[in-house]
Scaffold this motif. Structure first.
Motif, PDB file in Angstrom:
ATOM      1  N   SER A 189      -3.279 -24.164  -2.060  1.00 60.82           N
ATOM      2  CA  SER A 189      -2.544 -23.297  -2.057  1.00 60.82           C
ATOM      3  C   SER A 189      -1.192 -24.020  -2.672  1.00 60.82           C
ATOM      4  N   TYR A 190      -1.606 -25.389  -2.901  1.00 61.88           N
ATOM      5  CA  TYR A 190       0.303 -26.364  -3.449  1.00 61.88           C
ATOM      6  C   TYR A 190      -0.196 -25.981  -4.767  1.00 61.88           C
ATOM      7  N   VAL A 211       2.093 -22.365  -4.834  1.00 63.10           N
ATOM      8  CA  VAL A 211       3.352 -23.167  -4.488  1.00 63.10           C
ATOM      9  C   VAL A 211       4.379 -22.586  -5.740  1.00 63.10           C
ATOM     10  N   LEU A 216       5.473 -20.701  -7.363  1.00 62.73           N
ATOM     11  CA  LEU A 216       6.630 -19.900  -7.095  1.00 62.73           C
ATOM     12  C   LEU A 216       7.545 -19.798  -7.237  1.00 62.73           C
ATOM     13  N   ASN A 217       7.842 -21.756  -6.885  1.00 61.85           N
ATOM     14  CA  ASN A 217       8.911 -22.193  -6.968  1.00 61.85           C
ATOM     15  C   ASN A 217       9.259 -22.582  -8.800  1.00 61.85           C
ATOM     16  N   THR A 273      12.956 -21.392  -4.538  1.00 64.22           N
ATOM     17  CA  THR A 273      12.414 -21.847  -3.731  1.00 64.22           C
ATOM     18  C   THR A 273      12.373 -21.475  -2.365  1.00 64.22           C
ATOM     19  N   VAL A 296       9.077 -19.238  -2.255  1.00 62.56           N
ATOM     20  CA  VAL A 296       8.083 -20.467  -1.996  1.00 62.56           C
ATOM     21  C   VAL A 296       8.036 -20.251  -0.020  1.00 62.56           C
ATOM     22  N   GLN A 343       5.275 -18.596   2.552  1.00 66.70           N
ATOM     23  CA  GLN A 343       4.736 -18.882   3.421  1.00 66.70           C
ATOM     24  C   GLN A 343       4.958 -19.030   4.725  1.00 66.70           C
TER      25      GLN A 343
END
Length: 480
Positions: free
Chosen positions: A245-246, A249, A252-253, A258, A261, A265
């Motif tokens: 998941s990290y 993210v 995506l960032n 951002t 993200v 989420q």
């Protein structure tokens, strides 16, 4: 026809557990919403950010130091629940392990407090705060041991009641502390949460007949070896999931924004957390019951199939309702700027049907204590999830993420079923594939009608008859 253990597998028990724990989680979520709103007013974004950093760090420490004792111990407790002497010994081992893991976690937190402060806040100014908050890990270790005992011995009302009282008492204590102390109230509030959760759990603790307080530490670890081993595998699995998941993210960032993200989420929370209330509620009753028959494939097959059937019938009207009210839900819980998540959540929610099927089968792996196999299946799952999310977002944006969610659980269901059949020699009942297909078709039809004729007509055409049919089927089973 194979009969299940008396009193352990009826639909009414599942519905009762669902209503009790579902209600508790709804109230807990409402308490969280109240706290979040008032905290945002009284201590502002800075305070919310500080709380988030403290909680994230403490959650990471808790997951890594407590070795998932909360879940892994349930298997051993349920297996000895019918024998008072064996249960007493198991209960003592679980409580000793909870205390030891809590002490170990607290010491690690205190010793690493300067590093934790710099890691979370970029300076050492919160070192003393982390030393104080190390007490939360001690309290948490003792709490999870008692909660595992309640779940494993079928004291579900006590578990639900203690959880609810802890959440309400913590909220009531937090509000004046935040109001009068503002930022200085953050650490006391976090301590209050851990203390009240432990206190109400301790007050409703399971009474056992055997006291082994003098058991040597070597014997404690010997008796608890299987719990710790399974818990370690579950911890590894959780770490893989968090890591995947990290990574997504971060992707995506870097390749979107951002804001993307935040939208992802929030959508993931809607699909997984809020709908996941149903899964968590059922698991409280399902896991100990499955554990008690896991070694008998014929009975285990009936238990798993029955659980899948009831869960799908409960989910069908909920998923259709969610699809019909998707925009309203987003506006109520978030703001208009989060509306881009709607394609993600509206498509992804259909994947919860497949999640239910795979979830019920996957619990068999835990009930059998096959930690390595569990890590293998979960490792495959997170790799598939990461690859599909990246591909889905690159090709179709948020709509692609919704499709990726459904495809992810379709593949995961096939993987778990292969394990279910080849490793344990079990299959699902004949009616399950058909029921799953009906659920997926119902969700898809609701989504298409929602797009072309709007939510109200969709609710009239799909939601109303689906609710009536599923309710009748559930009531018919529960009356048997």
């Amino acid at each position: 026809m194979v009969k299940l253990p008396a009193g352990s597998s009826s639909t009414s028990r599942i519905l009762k557990a669902m209503s009790v724990f579902g209600g508790v989680q709804v109230i807990t979520i409402l308490c969280s919403i109240v706290r979040t709103k008032l905290v945002a007013i009284w201590i502002g974004p800075l305070g919310v950010g500080i709380i988030t950093l403290f909680n994230s760090t403490l959650d990471l420490l808790t997951q890594t130091t407590q070795l998932n004792l909360r879940q892994s111990a349930v298997r051993d407790i349920a297996a000895t629940a019918s024998d008072r002497n064996r249960l007493g010994t198991t209960a003592s081992v679980v409580r000793r392990l909870g205390l030891l893991l809590g002490i170990g976690g607290a010491l690690i937190c205190a010793l690493l407090s300067p590093l934790l402060s710099r890691w979370a806040f970029g300076s050492g100014e919160h070192t003393v705060d982390f030393i104080i908050l190390s007490l939360t890990l001690l309290l948490s270790g003792m709490t999870v041991a008692e909660q595992a005992l309640m779940q494993g011995t079928d004291h579900l009302k006590a578990l639900a009641g203690s959880t609810l009282r802890g959440a309400v008492a913590s909220t009531l204590a937090a509000l004046p502390l935040f109001y009068f102390l503002r930022l200085r109230g953050i650490v006391p509030v976090l301590l209050c949460f851990a203390f009240f959760t432990w206190l109400f759990t301790r007050l409703r603790r399971v009474r056992t007949s055997c006291d082994t307080a003098g058991m040597p530490m070597r014997e404690v670890f010997s008796r608890g070896r299987d719990m710790l081993s399974l818990g370690m595998y579950m911890t590894v699995s959780s770490a893989m999931s968090l890591g995947a998941s990290y990574l997504f993210v971060i992707y995506l960032n870097n390749f979107a924004s951002t804001e993307a993200v935040g939208i992802f989420q929030s959508g993931y929370t809607l699909v997984n957390t809020y709908v996941g209330v149903i899964f968590t509620a059922i698991a409280m009753e399902y896991f100990p019951r499955l554990t008690s028959v896991a070694a008998r494939p014929t009975l285990a097959r009936v238990v798993v199939s029955h659980e899948v059937s009831v869960t799908l019938k409960v989910l069908m009207p909920l998923v259709v309702c969610f699809i019909c009210a998707d925009e309203l839900v987003v506006r109520l819980l978030y703001t208009d700027s989060f509306l881009p998540m709607i394609p993600y959540v509206s498509i992804g929610i259909i994947g919860t049907f497949l999640r239910a099927v795979s979830w019920c089968m996957a619990f068999t792996i835990l009930a059998r204590g096959d930690g390595r196999l569990f890590v293998l299946t979960e490792g495959i799952s997170v790799l598939i999830m990461l690859a599909l999310n990246v591909a889905g977002f690159r090709l179709l944006g948020y709509q692609g993420l919704g499709i990726a969610y459904v495809v992810w659980y379709a593949i995961y269901t096939a993987v778990v079923y292969a394990v279910f059949r080849r490793s344990y020699g079990m299959t699902l009942s004949r009616g399950i594939p058909g029921l799953t297909a009906i659920a997926l078709a119902t969700g898809t039809a609701a989504l298409l009608l929602r797009m072309f004729i709007g939510p109200w007509l969709t609710a009239l055409i799909i939601l109303l008859p689906t609710t009536i049919i599923c309710l009748k089927a559930i009531l018919r089973h529960s009356s048997r």
